[in-house]
Design a protein around this motif. Structure first.
Motif, PDB file in Angstrom:
ATOM      1  N   LEU A  27      78.300  29.737  19.522  1.00 23.18           N
ATOM      2  CA  LEU A  27      77.027  29.620  18.841  1.00 23.18           C
ATOM      3  C   LEU A  27      77.167  29.801  17.343  1.00 23.18           C
ATOM      4  O   LEU A  27      76.300  29.379  16.582  1.00 23.18           O
ATOM      5  N   GLY A  28      78.250  30.429  16.886  1.00 20.03           N
ATOM      6  CA  GLY A  28      78.383  30.775  15.488  1.00 20.03           C
ATOM      7  C   GLY A  28      77.715  32.099  15.193  1.00 20.03           C
ATOM      8  O   GLY A  28      76.798  32.518  15.918  1.00 20.03           O
ATOM      9  N   PRO A  29      78.135  32.807  14.136  1.00 20.06           N
ATOM     10  CA  PRO A  29      77.577  34.132  13.867  1.00 20.06           C
ATOM     11  C   PRO A  29      76.086  34.118  13.597  1.00 20.06           C
ATOM     12  O   PRO A  29      75.358  35.008  14.018  1.00 20.06           O
ATOM     13  N   VAL A  30      75.595  33.088  12.887  1.00 20.94           N
ATOM     14  CA  VAL A  30      74.163  33.027  12.602  1.00 20.94           C
ATOM     15  C   VAL A  30      73.372  32.801  13.885  1.00 20.94           C
ATOM     16  O   VAL A  30      72.333  33.431  14.124  1.00 20.94           O
ATOM     17  N   GLY A  31      73.851  31.908  14.751  1.00 17.41           N
ATOM     18  CA  GLY A  31      73.191  31.665  16.028  1.00 17.41           C
ATOM     19  C   GLY A  31      73.168  32.902  16.900  1.00 17.41           C
ATOM     20  O   GLY A  31      72.175  33.162  17.599  1.00 17.41           O
ATOM     21  N   LEU A  32      74.242  33.678  16.872  1.00 12.95           N
ATOM     22  CA  LEU A  32      74.286  34.910  17.655  1.00 12.95           C
ATOM     23  C   LEU A  32      73.233  35.901  17.167  1.00 12.95           C
ATOM     24  O   LEU A  32      72.553  36.553  17.969  1.00 12.95           O
ATOM     25  N   VAL A  33      73.102  36.041  15.853  1.00 11.23           N
ATOM     26  CA  VAL A  33      72.117  36.967  15.300  1.00 11.23           C
ATOM     27  C   VAL A  33      70.702  36.538  15.670  1.00 11.23           C
ATOM     28  O   VAL A  33      69.858  37.356  16.061  1.00 11.23           O
ATOM     29  N   LEU A  34      70.417  35.230  15.550  1.00  9.65           N
ATOM     30  CA  LEU A  34      69.072  34.742  15.868  1.00  9.65           C
ATOM     31  C   LEU A  34      68.751  34.925  17.346  1.00  9.65           C
ATOM     32  O   LEU A  34      67.641  35.335  17.707  1.00  9.65           O
ATOM     33  N   SER A 227      64.395  48.637  33.068  1.00 12.21           N
ATOM     34  CA  SER A 227      65.647  47.871  33.159  1.00 12.21           C
ATOM     35  C   SER A 227      65.521  46.519  32.462  1.00 12.21           C
ATOM     36  O   SER A 227      66.456  46.058  31.788  1.00 12.21           O
ATOM     37  N   ALA A 228      64.349  45.884  32.607  1.00 13.14           N
ATOM     38  CA  ALA A 228      64.127  44.609  31.922  1.00 13.14           C
ATOM     39  C   ALA A 228      64.137  44.796  30.412  1.00 13.14           C
ATOM     40  O   ALA A 228      64.719  43.984  29.670  1.00 13.14           O
ATOM     41  N   VAL A 229      63.516  45.871  29.935  1.00 15.45           N
ATOM     42  CA  VAL A 229      63.532  46.167  28.504  1.00 15.45           C
ATOM     43  C   VAL A 229      64.962  46.400  28.033  1.00 15.45           C
ATOM     44  O   VAL A 229      65.351  45.961  26.944  1.00 15.45           O
ATOM     45  N   ALA A 230      65.756  47.094  28.847  1.00 14.75           N
ATOM     46  CA  ALA A 230      67.146  47.367  28.472  1.00 14.75           C
ATOM     47  C   ALA A 230      67.944  46.077  28.304  1.00 14.75           C
ATOM     48  O   ALA A 230      68.707  45.922  27.348  1.00 14.75           O
ATOM     49  N   LEU A 231      67.764  45.143  29.241  1.00 15.39           N
ATOM     50  CA  LEU A 231      68.509  43.880  29.150  1.00 15.39           C
ATOM     51  C   LEU A 231      68.099  43.078  27.917  1.00 15.39           C
ATOM     52  O   LEU A 231      68.953  42.549  27.196  1.00 15.39           O
ATOM     53  N   LEU A 232      66.793  42.993  27.679  1.00 16.52           N
ATOM     54  CA  LEU A 232      66.298  42.183  26.570  1.00 16.52           C
ATOM     55  C   LEU A 232      66.489  42.854  25.215  1.00 16.52           C
ATOM     56  O   LEU A 232      66.790  42.183  24.219  1.00 16.52           O
ATOM     57  N   SER A 233      66.308  44.173  25.169  1.00 13.58           N
ATOM     58  CA  SER A 233      66.306  44.869  23.886  1.00 13.58           C
ATOM     59  C   SER A 233      67.625  45.545  23.542  1.00 13.58           C
ATOM     60  O   SER A 233      67.813  45.943  22.385  1.00 13.58           O
ATOM     61  N   SER A 234      68.522  45.710  24.505  1.00 10.42           N
ATOM     62  CA  SER A 234      69.771  46.416  24.229  1.00 10.42           C
ATOM     63  C   SER A 234      70.999  45.595  24.601  1.00 10.42           C
ATOM     64  O   SER A 234      71.811  45.264  23.729  1.00 10.42           O
ATOM     65  N   VAL A 235      71.148  45.248  25.877  1.00  9.69           N
ATOM     66  CA  VAL A 235      72.386  44.623  26.341  1.00  9.69           C
ATOM     67  C   VAL A 235      72.648  43.311  25.608  1.00  9.69           C
ATOM     68  O   VAL A 235      73.710  43.125  24.992  1.00  9.69           O
ATOM     69  N   LEU A 236      71.695  42.386  25.669  1.00  8.25           N
ATOM     70  CA  LEU A 236      71.899  41.078  25.044  1.00  8.25           C
ATOM     71  C   LEU A 236      71.987  41.154  23.520  1.00  8.25           C
ATOM     72  O   LEU A 236      72.970  40.692  22.930  1.00  8.25           O
ATOM     73  N   PRO A 237      70.986  41.730  22.833  1.00  7.60           N
ATOM     74  CA  PRO A 237      71.050  41.693  21.366  1.00  7.60           C
ATOM     75  C   PRO A 237      72.203  42.482  20.780  1.00  7.60           C
ATOM     76  O   PRO A 237      72.844  42.030  19.831  1.00  7.60           O
ATOM     77  N   TYR A 238      72.509  43.682  21.321  1.00  6.10           N
ATOM     78  CA  TYR A 238      73.588  44.475  20.751  1.00  6.10           C
ATOM     79  C   TYR A 238      74.935  43.779  20.937  1.00  6.10           C
ATOM     80  O   TYR A 238      75.790  43.808  20.054  1.00  6.10           O
ATOM     81  N   THR A 239      75.130  43.141  22.085  1.00  8.21           N
ATOM     82  CA  THR A 239      76.377  42.412  22.314  1.00  8.21           C
ATOM     83  C   THR A 239      76.492  41.237  21.353  1.00  8.21           C
ATOM     84  O   THR A 239      77.545  41.009  20.736  1.00  8.21           O
ATOM     85  N   LEU A 240      75.417  40.473  21.198  1.00  9.18           N
ATOM     86  CA  LEU A 240      75.438  39.320  20.303  1.00  9.18           C
ATOM     87  C   LEU A 240      75.651  39.751  18.851  1.00  9.18           C
ATOM     88  O   LEU A 240      76.414  39.117  18.113  1.00  9.18           O
ATOM     89  N   GLU A 241      75.005  40.832  18.444  1.00  9.96           N
ATOM     90  CA  GLU A 241      75.163  41.300  17.073  1.00  9.96           C
ATOM     91  C   GLU A 241      76.568  41.815  16.813  1.00  9.96           C
ATOM     92  O   GLU A 241      77.141  41.592  15.743  1.00  9.96           O
ATOM     93  N   LEU A 242      77.144  42.518  17.783  1.00 14.75           N
ATOM     94  CA  LEU A 242      78.503  43.024  17.614  1.00 14.75           C
ATOM     95  C   LEU A 242      79.482  41.874  17.444  1.00 14.75           C
ATOM     96  O   LEU A 242      80.371  41.912  16.584  1.00 14.75           O
ATOM     97  N   LEU A 243      79.326  40.811  18.244  1.00 22.60           N
ATOM     98  CA  LEU A 243      80.192  39.651  18.109  1.00 22.60           C
ATOM     99  C   LEU A 243      79.990  38.967  16.761  1.00 22.60           C
ATOM    100  O   LEU A 243      80.954  38.527  16.125  1.00 22.60           O
ATOM    101  N   ALA A 244      78.752  38.902  16.298  1.00 21.80           N
ATOM    102  CA  ALA A 244      78.467  38.243  15.025  1.00 21.80           C
ATOM    103  C   ALA A 244      79.051  39.018  13.859  1.00 21.80           C
ATOM    104  O   ALA A 244      79.569  38.421  12.903  1.00 21.80           O
ATOM    105  N   LEU A 245      78.985  40.348  13.921  1.00 17.38           N
ATOM    106  CA  LEU A 245      79.455  41.164  12.805  1.00 17.38           C
ATOM    107  C   LEU A 245      80.960  41.102  12.622  1.00 17.38           C
ATOM    108  O   LEU A 245      81.465  41.539  11.585  1.00 17.38           O
ATOM    109  N   ARG A 246      81.686  40.572  13.596  1.00 14.74           N
ATOM    110  CA  ARG A 246      83.121  40.379  13.407  1.00 14.74           C
ATOM    111  C   ARG A 246      83.413  39.266  12.410  1.00 14.74           C
ATOM    112  O   ARG A 246      84.490  39.212  11.842  1.00 14.74           O
ATOM    113  N   ARG A 247      82.447  38.366  12.199  1.00 17.94           N
ATOM    114  CA  ARG A 247      82.675  37.228  11.309  1.00 17.94           C
ATOM    115  C   ARG A 247      81.622  37.107  10.217  1.00 17.94           C
ATOM    116  O   ARG A 247      81.657  36.157   9.441  1.00 17.94           O
TER     117      ARG A 247
END
Length: 312
Positions: A27-34, A227-247
């Motif tokens: 997705l690219g770093p910008v796509g991951l953040v969005l 659990s739904a809040v955790a998936l939407l607000s923590s698991v997905l966004p934090y993982t995507l942001e961590l991957l984006a911040l590498r680049r």
């Protein structure tokens, strides 16, 4: 120290979630953040409906616990082979994550979601100005600051002072989260560091949530929604942001976080039926313009780095 797994690690079959991360990286770093921003704001809208059931601190506890369980089971992070500095980074990341969530939901319990998100974004905006070495990024930060100010209605004098203080504190912790998320991504492979930090945050918040919400945390509907809040607000966004911040530099990432009020307004309209005023629409336009400017600046820097030097 890079975040790439060693050859011995790559030969172990249980670490195959890397294929999923490669697809996310496409997705690219910008796509991951969005994508992460969209997920976290819709999760936040769902959390607003959950606060009357378990209280602000109870919602945070459910969110962190569920996210920690999912990430630890999925990532299966290695506990050996890490330095003291690695563990110190994970501990600081977990503390920042827990504090950011606790302060923000405490703010949302006292002031409306829009102003809370607007005030919280001031933390990453301040980071973008302090961390950037290019004057143009200060311009984008200033434009985004004007947008989030307008989105807050041009002032915050009528809001509960405690709620405002919690939102500003959440913004400060968000800036710390950005810094330690980047460091964690460099020190640990895949999302291992994130999973460990989420476990730290969950353990720190568990006694607070139990004291605040008590047996309400055990209600099946509350558990499911949490659990739904955790998936939407923590698991997905934090993982995507961590991957984006590498680049992606921390300064550019922080300005992209200016999109959060716009995404929150969209989620509020679709999930909670909240409409936008002309002033709020203009504010969103300013925020988007600042984010586009930040992205163009980052792309321009990347092209300048890879452009070959003409031979003499």
């Amino acid at each position: 120290m890079t975040a790439t797994p060693t050859s011995s690690t790559a030969t172990q079959p249980q670490v195959t979630p890397a294929e999923g991360h490669h697809r996310l990286d496409s997705l690219g770093p910008v796509g991951l953040v969005l994508a992460g921003g969209i997920s976290v704001q819709f999760g936040g809208a769902l959390a607003v409906t959950l606060i009357p059931r378990a209280g602000a601190l109870g919602v945070v506890t459910l969110r962190l616990l569920a996210a920690a369980v999912v990430l630890l089971l999925f990532c299966r992070p290695r506990l050996r082979g890490h330095s003291r500095a690695d563990w110190g980074t994970v501990l600081a990341f977990g503390v920042a994550m827990g504090a950011m969530n606790g302060l923000f939901y405490s703010a949302v319990a006292r002031i409306p979601l829009g102003p809370a998100v607007t005030l919280e974004v001031l933390g990453p905006l301040a980071l973008s100005v302090l961390a950037s070495r290019r004057a143009i990024n200060a311009v984008w930060a200033g434009l985004a600051l004007l947008g989030v100010f307008l989105l807050g209605g041009g002032g915050f004098g009528d809001l509960d002072p405690t709620g405002v203080a919690f939102a500003l504190g959440a913004g400060a912790m968000w800036a710390v989260y950005i810094l330690f998320s980047a460091r964690t991504g460099r020190r640990f492979p895949q999302a291992d560091g994130l999973a460990l930090a989420m476990g730290v945050a969950a353990l720190l918040f568990l006694p607070i949530g139990m004291a605040s919400a008590g047996t309400r945390l055990l209600n099946p509907t509350t558990l499911a929604l949490g659990s739904a809040v955790a998936l939407l607000s923590s698991v997905l966004p934090y993982t995507l942001e961590l991957l984006a911040l590498r680049r992606l530099p921390a300064s550019t990432f922080a300005i992209l976080m200016s999109l959060e009020p716009a995404l929150a307004a969209t989620a509020g309209f679709l999930v909670l039926g909240q409409s936008l005023s002309p002033t709020e629409a203009a504010a969103i336009a300013l925020v988007i313009a600042a984010s586009i400017g930040a992205v163009r600046t980052q792309v321009g820097r990347g092209k300048a780095r890879v452009e070959p030097t003409p031979e003499a």
